[in-house]
Design an enzyme around this catalytic site. Structure first.
Site, short mmCIF file in Angstrom:
data_model
loop_
_atom_site.label_atom_id
_atom_site.label_comp_id
_atom_site.label_asym_id
_atom_site.label_seq_id
_atom_site.Cartn_x
_atom_site.Cartn_y
_atom_site.Cartn_z
CB SER A 24 -0.98 -0.01 1.18
OG SER A 24 -0.32 0.18 2.39
CG ASN A 25 3.52 2.65 3.09
OD1 ASN A 25 3.33 3.83 3.35
ND2 ASN A 25 3.32 1.68 3.98
CG LEU A 97 20.45 -6.29 6.90
CD1 LEU A 97 19.76 -5.23 7.74
CD2 LEU A 97 21.39 -7.14 7.75
CG HIS A 114 10.38 0.61 11.84
ND1 HIS A 114 10.65 -0.71 11.53
CD2 HIS A 114 10.03 0.63 13.14
CE1 HIS A 114 10.47 -1.45 12.60
NE2 HIS A 114 10.09 -0.67 13.60
CG ASP A 155 14.17 -1.42 11.74
OD1 ASP A 155 13.88 -1.15 10.57
OD2 ASP A 155 13.73 -2.41 12.35
CD GLU A 184 3.74 2.74 7.68
OE1 GLU A 184 4.85 2.44 8.12
OE2 GLU A 184 2.97 1.92 7.16
C1 GAR Z 1 4.32 -0.90 6.61
O1 GAR Z 1 3.60 -0.66 7.78
C2 GAR Z 1 5.79 -0.62 6.84
O2 GAR Z 1 6.03 0.38 7.77
C3 GAR Z 1 6.24 -1.96 7.39
O3 GAR Z 1 5.58 -2.91 6.63
C4 GAR Z 1 4.30 -2.40 6.26
C5 GAR Z 1 4.10 -2.63 4.79
O4 GAR Z 1 2.80 -2.32 4.42
N1 GAR Z 1 7.68 -2.08 7.32
C6 GAR Z 1 8.38 -2.68 8.27
O5 GAR Z 1 7.89 -3.19 9.25
C7 GAR Z 1 9.89 -2.68 8.01
N2 GAR Z 1 10.57 -2.98 9.23
P1 GAR Z 1 2.44 -2.10 2.89
O6 GAR Z 1 2.96 -3.32 2.14
O7 GAR Z 1 0.95 -2.04 2.87
O8 GAR Z 1 3.09 -0.83 2.44
#
Ligand code: GAR
Length: 201
Positions: A24-25, A97, A114, A155, A184
């Site tokens: 989604s991001n 990583l 994050h 992180d 986000e």
């Molecule tokens: C997001 O909340 C992002 O912050 C997290 O994964 C999710 C992905 O959501 N990332 C981490 O936890 C990295 N350590 P998305 O696929 O819907 O964007």
């Protein structure tokens, strides 16, 4: 004789997104940059052949490069990245990583998001729902997001931006996740765009 001053400002930076999940991001960033004067998303790299982002990127005409662990650990990944002539890399829900070879090539030009207020609730194993469950178990009253540069530890790169939101006593981890995800989506693309604007290379 005429003198021409060539301004570099209008050159669009080429962004590559790395994502592992629903994306989604990544979608927000693809859509935001479709109209930006600073950059365009030119490729999505994905390590999970079942990830939702693959179809979503393809629907938006963004090429997707799916890779496995072997490729990721070798020069093959650098060759792929080079072929897209990327200026910046954005990690949007990417769970591996980053290898040193990529970090060195893109020093201070890889950013991650994050879903917590680092340095708390970061590190290996702290991703996605694991983070929100830990926040919920610890009965925090506040959580949030961190956008940071990426180094070769989980992180722990320099923090660029943080925003927080409340956690209510009646929340469950899913509700916390939804509130954090809203943050986000609100901030990630605009912060990346601000970084591109500052990058005069
Ligand atoms: C997001 O909340 C992002 O912050 C997290 O994964 C999710 C992905 O959501 N990332 C981490 O936890 C990295 N350590 P998305 O696929 O819907 O964007």
């Amino acid at each position: 004789m005429s003198i021409q001053i060539v301004l570099n400002r209008n050159v669009l930076k080429r962004l590559g997104i790395f994502a592992s999940g629903s994306g989604s991001n990544a979608v927000k960033i693809i859509e935001y940059f479709a109209d930006s004067h600073e950059g365009r998303v030119v490729v999505v790299f994905c390590n999970n052949p079942k990830a939702g982002i693959i179809e979503k990127a393809a629907e938006r005409n963004i090429p997707v490069e799916i890779f496995d662990r072997e490729t990721f650990k070798t020069d093959a990944i650098i060759d792929k990245i080079n072929s897209y002539e990327l200026d910046w890399i954005v990690l949007a829900g990417f769970l591996w990583l980053m290898p040193k070879v990529i970090i060195e090539k893109f020093a201070n030009r890889i950013v991650n998001i994050h879903p917590a207020l680092l340095p708390d609730y970061g590190g290996k194993g702290m991703y996605g729902m694991n983070v929100h469950e830990a926040v919920w178990r610890d009965k925090l009253t506040e959580t949030g997001i961190t956008i940071h540069y990426v180094n070769d530890h989980y992180d722990s790169g320099d923090i660029i931006f943080q925003a927080s939101c409340p956690v209510f006593p009646e929340d469950n981890p899913q509700e916390i996740q939804a509130r954090v995800l809203q943050l986000e989506h609100k901030y990630f693309a605009t912060i990346v765009e601000a970084l591109l604007r500052l990058d005069q290379n």
